[in-house]
Design an enzyme around this catalytic site. Structure first.
Site, PDB file in Angstrom:
ATOM      1  N   ASN A 118       0.825  -1.215   0.000  1.00 20.58           N
ATOM      2  CA  ASN A 118       0.000   0.000   0.000  1.00 20.58           C
ATOM      3  C   ASN A 118       0.858   1.265   0.000  1.00 20.58           C
ATOM      4  OD1 ASN A 118      -2.002  -1.872   0.176  1.00 20.58           O
ATOM      5  ND2 ASN A 118      -2.704  -1.326   2.229  1.00 20.58           N
ATOM      6  N   HIS A 164     -19.823  35.202 -29.955  1.00 19.37           N
ATOM      7  CA  HIS A 164     -20.917  34.384 -30.509  1.00 19.37           C
ATOM      8  C   HIS A 164     -20.582  33.925 -31.931  1.00 19.37           C
ATOM      9  CE1 HIS A 164     -23.477  36.060 -27.210  1.00 19.37           C
ATOM     10  NE2 HIS A 164     -22.704  37.109 -27.431  1.00 19.37           N
ATOM     11  N   SER A 285      -7.062  13.325 -48.496  1.00 19.95           N
ATOM     12  CA  SER A 285      -8.164  12.368 -48.531  1.00 19.95           C
ATOM     13  C   SER A 285      -7.824  11.265 -49.520  1.00 19.95           C
ATOM     14  CB  SER A 285      -9.440  13.085 -48.963  1.00 19.95           C
ATOM     15  OG  SER A 285     -10.371  12.155 -49.496  1.00 19.95           O
ATOM     16  N   LYS A 291      -8.449  17.645 -51.074  1.00 17.47           N
ATOM     17  CA  LYS A 291      -8.597  17.867 -49.628  1.00 17.47           C
ATOM     18  C   LYS A 291      -7.281  18.113 -48.906  1.00 17.47           C
ATOM     19  CE  LYS A 291     -11.732  17.959 -47.368  1.00 17.47           C
ATOM     20  NZ  LYS A 291     -12.628  16.954 -46.812  1.00 17.47           N
ATOM     21  N   GLU A 298      -7.903  18.753 -35.294  1.00 16.38           N
ATOM     22  CA  GLU A 298      -9.090  17.960 -34.945  1.00 16.38           C
ATOM     23  C   GLU A 298      -8.776  16.948 -33.848  1.00 16.38           C
ATOM     24  OE1 GLU A 298     -11.480  16.805 -38.711  1.00 16.38           O
ATOM     25  OE2 GLU A 298      -9.459  17.308 -39.370  1.00 16.38           O
TER      26      GLU A 298
END
Ligand code: ARG
Length: 469
Positions: A118, A164, A285, A291, A298
């Site tokens: 422990n 916003h 891609s 792409k 991400e």
């Protein structure tokens, strides 16, 4: 009941009290070694110190300590060479003890005197956590450095500031980059605190009640590089607060990485185009030849999920446990390791993505609507004695009028202004000056060139203070 085959805890640890071996279904649940095996260096370090402490307490002779020390060195050498692949034990403490016996014989059995797994497990993981926190701090420092570098490159670039996610007021691109740098600097402070709460020595607490032999805990503290000694043996064997502190610091880093990642995803899109990420941190891609995906950003955003999850797992694990050590606590390590491992891949990649990113000021200019200066227009009237609420109303009407005529605010006829309020003078068009607007925000923390330069200096000195402490 038949004796189970396969991985078995070493009988030597508690065999005396038991007749039958562990049930086969229990073995994988009980198993900790695949997780805590990476603590072998810390376990051996702790054992070397413990052997010396037992000698100091009169439990071991000098010759025995020497034997144990050499044996532990040999075990370290062996694990460094072979790894732990075939170890049948449930955890690293048992595996090291068995290997020590193989190296030095029966004297190995004296090492566990006055110690429990422990306090041993608590010691090992704190030693590991202290070093891990240092490593995260270095990685964070590099990310902050990269953000400061990006901020320096954007000192003369003016972009829309968003609230916003709607165009709000113009800011320097540096101001945006530094906003992220400050968040990571706060994270570094949190990580420092987590390291400090980890640096408290558990060894000497035993299973729950402390050690009956007069070991010198202060000498153990110094030898193992802790900053303090735990004050209560019962608390010590179940205190995982520091792991929560580290996981919280890690979760906040995750949250901040996800926000930076989101900005980079948005800003590198065709629609924004404010930033170009380098090839090295983008992917293509397999189908669409055109792409260029911002995968680094991400993934930084995505990794936040597990960082937050690890903190949640730890808090839930600890909640409602009875006082003292409980086996549940073994689950602490996976969450801790995952947080540190996740950060150790995510921070360097994000740093690289930021360090090689370039602002595209021409794209910023292209999307900047002069409505971004509506507040400055209201402030113009305020400087001529008009109450802000009234001027807000007046400018609101002008914005509506410009929208209805399909022109920018700055393209309204000069009469539109004088009709809207008598306080407007011929100089009103001078408000439509991006540089002038950002440089008007010249107080501490503002987005003027001067204030941003001061801020850059402050960020640099916070960074070096954090790294050199
Ligand atoms: N492997 C355990 C842990 O990591 C330590 C062993 C304590 N086991 C016990 N039965 N007291 O927490």
């Amino acid at each position: 009941m038949t004796e189970p085959a396969g991985r078995q805890p070493a009988k030597g640890l508690w065999g005396g009290r038991f007749v039958a071996g562990m049930a086969p279904e229990m073995v994988p649940l009980n198993l900790c070694l695949p997780v805590d095996g990476r603590l072998w260096r810390e376990d051996i370090r702790g054992s070397v110190a413990w052997a010396r402490a037992l000698w100091g307490a009169g439990v071991l002779t000098e010759a025995e300590v020497k034997q144990l020390h050499e044996g532990l060195d040999a075990v370290a050498e062996r694990i460094g060479r072979e790894g732990l692949v075939d170890a049948p034990e449930e955890d690293i403490h048992s595996a090291v003890e068995r290997m020590l016996r193989e190296a030095v014989g029966e004297v190995a059995g004296k090492l566990h005197t006055g110690r429990s797994r422990n306090d041993q497990a608590a010691t090992d993981v704190r030693l590991w956590g202290m070093a891990a926190a240092e490593a995260v701090l270095l990685d964070l420092g590099r990310l902050v450095e990269a953000l400061i570098g990006l901020a320096e490159s954007g000192l003369d670039d003016i972009m829309p500031g968003y609230t916003h996610l709607q165009q709000a007021q113009p800011i320097r691109a540096s101001q945006w980059a530094l906003a992220h740098a400050w968040a990571f600097l706060r994270d570094a402070e949190r990580m420092r605190t987590a390291r400090a709460t980890a640096a408290v020595l558990p060894l000497g607490s035993g299973a729950i009640a402390g050690c009956p032999f007069p070991v010198d805990r202060e000498a153990l503290r110094v030898e193992l590089g802790f900053e303090g000694i735990s004050e209560n043996s019962v608390d010590t064997v179940s205190d995982r607060d520091w792991i929560c502190d580290l996981a919280y610091a890690g979760a906040m880093i995750g949250v901040h990485l996800s926000r930076l990642g989101e900005d980079l995803v948005l800003f590198s899109s065709t629609e924004f185009g404010f930033i170009r990420l380098s090839d090295g941190f983008s992917t293509g891609s397999s189908l669409m030849p055109q792409k260029r995906n911002p995968d680094a950003a991400e993934l930084a955003r995505g990794k936040a999920g597990r960082l937050v999850g690890n903190l949640t797992a730890l808090l839930t694990l600890l909640k409602g446990l009875p006082t003292g050590y409980n086996r549940d606590l073994q689950e602490d390590k996976e969450a801790l390791f995952d947080t540190v491992d996740t950060l150790s891949v995510t921070l360097p990649a994000t740093t690289g993505a930021v360090a090689t990113a370039r602002f595209r000021p021409e794209r910023m200019r292209a999307v900047m609507d002069t409505q971004l200066l509506a507040t400055d227009l209201a402030d113009y009237l305020v400087r001529r004695g008009v109450p802000f609420r009234e001027s807000h109303e007046v400018i609101g009407r002008l914005v509506r009028r410009a929208e209805e005529s399909g022109v920018g605010l700055s393209a309204l006829e000069p009469e539109a202004f004088s009709q809207a309020h008598e306080a407007f003078g011929d100089d009103v068009l001078r408000v439509f000056d991006w540089e002038g607007a950002v440089d008007a925000r010249d107080g501490v923390g503002g987005t003027s060139r001067r204030a941003v330069l001061v801020q850059l200096e402050a960020a640099r000195s916070s960074l070096s203070a954090l790294l050199n402490r």
